[in-house]
Scaffold this active site. Structure first.
Site, PDB file in Angstrom:
ATOM      1  N   LYS A 156       4.665  -8.451  -4.793  1.00  0.00           N
ATOM      2  CA  LYS A 156       5.644  -7.292  -5.076  1.00  0.00           C
ATOM      3  C   LYS A 156       7.197  -7.852  -4.979  1.00  0.00           C
ATOM      4  O   LYS A 156       7.401  -9.203  -4.395  1.00  0.00           O
ATOM      5  CB  LYS A 156       5.457  -6.261  -4.107  1.00  0.00           C
ATOM      6  CG  LYS A 156       4.084  -5.422  -4.304  1.00  0.00           C
ATOM      7  CD  LYS A 156       3.891  -4.620  -3.002  1.00  0.00           C
ATOM      8  CE  LYS A 156       2.638  -3.890  -3.063  1.00  0.00           C
ATOM      9  NZ  LYS A 156       2.566  -2.719  -2.166  1.00  0.00           N
ATOM     10  N   TYR A 163       0.836   3.872  -9.879  1.00  0.00           N
ATOM     11  CA  TYR A 163       0.746   4.501  -8.825  1.00  0.00           C
ATOM     12  C   TYR A 163       0.282   6.134  -8.849  1.00  0.00           C
ATOM     13  O   TYR A 163       0.664   6.671  -7.931  1.00  0.00           O
ATOM     14  CB  TYR A 163       1.823   4.158  -7.783  1.00  0.00           C
ATOM     15  CG  TYR A 163       1.951   2.923  -7.092  1.00  0.00           C
ATOM     16  CD1 TYR A 163       0.799   2.332  -6.482  1.00  0.00           C
ATOM     17  CD2 TYR A 163       2.842   2.085  -7.256  1.00  0.00           C
ATOM     18  CE1 TYR A 163       0.769   1.140  -5.907  1.00  0.00           C
ATOM     19  CE2 TYR A 163       3.035   0.829  -6.638  1.00  0.00           C
ATOM     20  CZ  TYR A 163       1.725   0.335  -5.688  1.00  0.00           C
ATOM     21  OH  TYR A 163       1.846  -0.976  -5.231  1.00  0.00           O
ATOM     22  N   PHE A 211       5.471   9.172   0.824  1.00  0.00           N
ATOM     23  CA  PHE A 211       6.039   8.053   0.422  1.00  0.00           C
ATOM     24  C   PHE A 211       6.288   7.617  -1.078  1.00  0.00           C
ATOM     25  O   PHE A 211       6.767   6.464  -1.225  1.00  0.00           O
ATOM     26  CB  PHE A 211       5.393   6.725   1.305  1.00  0.00           C
ATOM     27  CG  PHE A 211       3.825   6.854   1.031  1.00  0.00           C
ATOM     28  CD1 PHE A 211       3.421   5.972   0.104  1.00  0.00           C
ATOM     29  CD2 PHE A 211       2.869   7.282   1.825  1.00  0.00           C
ATOM     30  CE1 PHE A 211       2.279   5.592  -0.589  1.00  0.00           C
ATOM     31  CE2 PHE A 211       1.749   7.159   1.577  1.00  0.00           C
ATOM     32  CZ  PHE A 211       1.310   6.262   0.378  1.00  0.00           C
ATOM     33  N   ARG A 225      -9.347  -8.161  -2.202  1.00  0.00           N
ATOM     34  CA  ARG A 225      -9.151  -7.086  -1.178  1.00  0.00           C
ATOM     35  C   ARG A 225      -9.274  -7.800   0.044  1.00  0.00           C
ATOM     36  O   ARG A 225      -8.231  -7.707   1.037  1.00  0.00           O
ATOM     37  CB  ARG A 225     -10.144  -6.002  -1.267  1.00  0.00           C
ATOM     38  CG  ARG A 225      -9.633  -5.063  -2.547  1.00  0.00           C
ATOM     39  CD  ARG A 225      -8.442  -4.262  -2.990  1.00  0.00           C
ATOM     40  NE  ARG A 225      -7.898  -3.770  -1.518  1.00  0.00           N
ATOM     41  CZ  ARG A 225      -6.795  -2.994  -1.597  1.00  0.00           C
ATOM     42  NH1 ARG A 225      -6.242  -2.358  -2.881  1.00  0.00           N
ATOM     43  NH2 ARG A 225      -6.477  -2.226  -0.492  1.00  0.00           N
ATOM     44  N   THR A 241      -3.705  -2.509   4.239  1.00  0.00           N
ATOM     45  CA  THR A 241      -2.576  -2.109   3.643  1.00  0.00           C
ATOM     46  C   THR A 241      -1.454  -2.511   4.713  1.00  0.00           C
ATOM     47  O   THR A 241      -0.151  -2.472   4.136  1.00  0.00           O
ATOM     48  CB  THR A 241      -2.646  -0.805   3.089  1.00  0.00           C
ATOM     49  OG1 THR A 241      -3.835  -0.482   2.405  1.00  0.00           O
ATOM     50  CG2 THR A 241      -1.642  -0.138   2.540  1.00  0.00           C
ATOM     51  N   ARG A 247      -1.508 -10.330   3.792  1.00  0.00           N
ATOM     52  CA  ARG A 247      -0.550  -9.257   4.387  1.00  0.00           C
ATOM     53  C   ARG A 247      -0.055  -9.643   5.781  1.00  0.00           C
ATOM     54  O   ARG A 247       0.920  -9.301   6.026  1.00  0.00           O
ATOM     55  CB  ARG A 247      -1.118  -7.959   4.142  1.00  0.00           C
ATOM     56  CG  ARG A 247      -1.160  -7.388   2.493  1.00  0.00           C
ATOM     57  CD  ARG A 247      -1.714  -6.304   2.357  1.00  0.00           C
ATOM     58  NE  ARG A 247      -1.324  -5.793   1.042  1.00  0.00           N
ATOM     59  CZ  ARG A 247      -1.925  -4.515   0.406  1.00  0.00           C
ATOM     60  NH1 ARG A 247      -3.131  -4.136   1.049  1.00  0.00           N
ATOM     61  NH2 ARG A 247      -1.556  -3.936  -0.439  1.00  0.00           N
ATOM     62  N   ASN A 296       4.450  -4.978   1.926  1.00  0.00           N
ATOM     63  CA  ASN A 296       3.104  -5.729   2.247  1.00  0.00           C
ATOM     64  C   ASN A 296       2.711  -6.645   1.211  1.00  0.00           C
ATOM     65  O   ASN A 296       1.773  -7.074   1.237  1.00  0.00           O
ATOM     66  CB  ASN A 296       2.189  -4.639   2.468  1.00  0.00           C
ATOM     67  CG  ASN A 296       1.763  -3.861   1.363  1.00  0.00           C
ATOM     68  OD1 ASN A 296       2.343  -3.927   0.299  1.00  0.00           O
ATOM     69  ND2 ASN A 296       0.776  -3.059   1.436  1.00  0.00           N
ATOM     70  N   HIS A 337       0.040  -6.479  -4.225  1.00  0.00           N
ATOM     71  CA  HIS A 337      -0.934  -5.488  -4.795  1.00  0.00           C
ATOM     72  C   HIS A 337      -2.023  -6.053  -5.168  1.00  0.00           C
ATOM     73  O   HIS A 337      -2.268  -7.173  -5.847  1.00  0.00           O
ATOM     74  CB  HIS A 337      -0.244  -4.504  -5.747  1.00  0.00           C
ATOM     75  CG  HIS A 337      -1.176  -3.775  -6.646  1.00  0.00           C
ATOM     76  ND1 HIS A 337      -1.685  -2.516  -6.023  1.00  0.00           N
ATOM     77  CD2 HIS A 337      -1.918  -3.975  -7.678  1.00  0.00           C
ATOM     78  CE1 HIS A 337      -2.524  -2.124  -7.036  1.00  0.00           C
ATOM     79  NE2 HIS A 337      -2.828  -2.785  -7.865  1.00  0.00           N
ATOM     80  N   GLU A 373      -5.670  -0.534 -14.314  1.00  0.00           N
ATOM     81  CA  GLU A 373      -4.275  -1.274 -14.037  1.00  0.00           C
ATOM     82  C   GLU A 373      -4.245  -2.661 -14.980  1.00  0.00           C
ATOM     83  O   GLU A 373      -3.127  -2.595 -15.551  1.00  0.00           O
ATOM     84  CB  GLU A 373      -4.442  -1.933 -12.526  1.00  0.00           C
ATOM     85  CG  GLU A 373      -4.285  -0.759 -11.609  1.00  0.00           C
ATOM     86  CD  GLU A 373      -4.393  -1.047 -10.095  1.00  0.00           C
ATOM     87  OE1 GLU A 373      -4.581  -2.465 -10.059  1.00  0.00           O
ATOM     88  OE2 GLU A 373      -4.372  -0.383  -9.321  1.00  0.00           O
TER      89      GLU A 373
HETATM   90  P1  IDP Z   1      -3.462  -0.710  -1.131  1.00  0.00           P
HETATM   91  O1  IDP Z   1      -2.089  -1.195  -1.522  1.00  0.00           O
HETATM   92  O2  IDP Z   1      -3.888  -1.422   0.090  1.00  0.00           O
HETATM   93  O3  IDP Z   1      -4.283  -0.469  -2.021  1.00  0.00           O
HETATM   94  P2  IDP Z   1      -2.712   1.961  -1.153  1.00  0.00           P
HETATM   95  O4  IDP Z   1      -3.241   3.193  -0.303  1.00  0.00           O
HETATM   96  O5  IDP Z   1      -3.209   2.062  -2.745  1.00  0.00           O
HETATM   97  O6  IDP Z   1      -2.725   0.768  -0.571  1.00  0.00           O
HETATM   98  O7  IDP Z   1      -1.178   2.306  -1.303  1.00  0.00           O
HETATM   99  C1  IDP Z   1      -0.199   1.724  -2.282  1.00  0.00           C
HETATM  100  C2  IDP Z   1       0.756   1.162  -1.743  1.00  0.00           C
HETATM  101  O8  IDP Z   1       1.726   2.183  -0.944  1.00  0.00           O
HETATM  102  C3  IDP Z   1       0.742   0.218  -0.503  1.00  0.00           C
HETATM  103  O9  IDP Z   1       0.469  -1.009  -0.704  1.00  0.00           O
HETATM  104  C4  IDP Z   1       1.642   0.336   0.403  1.00  0.00           C
HETATM  105  O10 IDP Z   1       2.964  -0.394   0.129  1.00  0.00           O
HETATM  106  C5  IDP Z   1       2.265   1.771   0.139  1.00  0.00           C
HETATM  107  N1  IDP Z   1       1.848   2.984   1.218  1.00  0.00           N
HETATM  108  C6  IDP Z   1       0.690   3.167   1.554  1.00  0.00           C
HETATM  109  N2  IDP Z   1       0.540   4.127   2.622  1.00  0.00           N
HETATM  110  C7  IDP Z   1       1.759   4.037   2.887  1.00  0.00           C
HETATM  111  C8  IDP Z   1       2.445   4.893   4.185  1.00  0.00           C
HETATM  112  O11 IDP Z   1       1.659   5.836   4.865  1.00  0.00           O
HETATM  113  N3  IDP Z   1       3.662   4.890   4.094  1.00  0.00           N
HETATM  114  C9  IDP Z   1       4.652   3.941   3.244  1.00  0.00           C
HETATM  115  N4  IDP Z   1       3.909   3.446   2.309  1.00  0.00           N
HETATM  116  C10 IDP Z   1       2.597   3.439   2.259  1.00  0.00           C
HETATM  117 MG    MG Z   2      -4.513   0.834  -3.647  1.00  0.00          MG
END
Ligand code: IDP
Ligand code: MG
Length: 158
Positions: free
Chosen positions: A11, A52, A60, A88, A94, A105, A115, A118, A130
């Site tokens: 990212k 997304y 968010f 993963r 996350t 991460r 983080n 992706h 994707e």
């Molecule tokens: P992932 O990246 O681990 O698959 P997802 O739930 O798909 O997680 O969320 C996509 C991205 O959105 C995350 O990588 C993170 O950067 C952001 N994100 C997810 N949950 C939150 C939150 O509660 N607050 C702020 N950003 C979030």
């Molecule tokens: Mg995801």
């Protein structure tokens, strides 16, 4: 198990910090898979919103789109047995604060909105969706040295 492709991306915030080669090195070590495509690009707002889309109702979401479009990313396709789940695991949770020691991460993430990486989730069809968004050219050939390729691409981009 069958051979799969997954979409991974470093990212913008991690790209700006210069963490790309360190992260690709961890992917090489942890995935036991081939990197078959790699490119540097700046996601447009349209691409980020499509990528997304499933999170569009989350509070968010605006921040997420802002951060994913804030600069260059390193997009990659990795191919191998069970590579979606392996990636993963290599990424970790996350939220970097909740991620296990030794995960990408944990090492390179700063907080949940920053983080570092992706990766497609393990839900069927997620990686395919994707890959179509980010690599419609589907020009996949094994990259012999992913760390060297990453260094070359990132140096040329800045
Ligand atoms: P992932 O990246 O681990 O698959 P997802 O739930 O798909 O997680 O969320 C996509 C991205 O959105 C995350 O990588 C993170 O950067 C952001 N994100 C997810 N949950 C939150 C939150 O509660 N607050 C702020 N950003 C979030
Ligand atoms: Mg995801």
């Amino acid at each position: 198990m069958t051979t799969q492709n997954t979409f991974l991306a470093i990212k913008p915030d991690a790209f700006k910090r210069g963490d790309t080669a360190g992260i690709v090195k961890m992917l090489v070590e942890k995935l036991d898979a081939k990197c078959v495509a790699m490119k540097v690009y700046k996601p447009t707002e349209e691409l980020a919103k499509e990528h997304y889309a499933a999170l569009s109702e989350k509070p968010f979401f605006p921040d997420l789109i802002q951060s994913f479009t804030a600069g260059l990313i390193l997009g990659m396709v990795w191919q191998g047995e069970d590579v979606v789940a392996k990636a993963r695991d290599a990424m970790g949770a996350t939220d970097p604060e909740a991620a296990d020691e030794g995960t990408i991460r944990k090492k390179f993430g700063k907080h949940i909105g920053d983080n570092a990486i992706h990766g497609s989730d393990t839900e069927p069809g997620s990686a395919e969706r994707e890959l179509k968004i980010h690599f419609p050219e589907a020009d996949f050939t094994e990259i012999a040295d992913p760390v060297a390729k990453c260094t070359e691409l990132c140096q040329a981009a800045v």
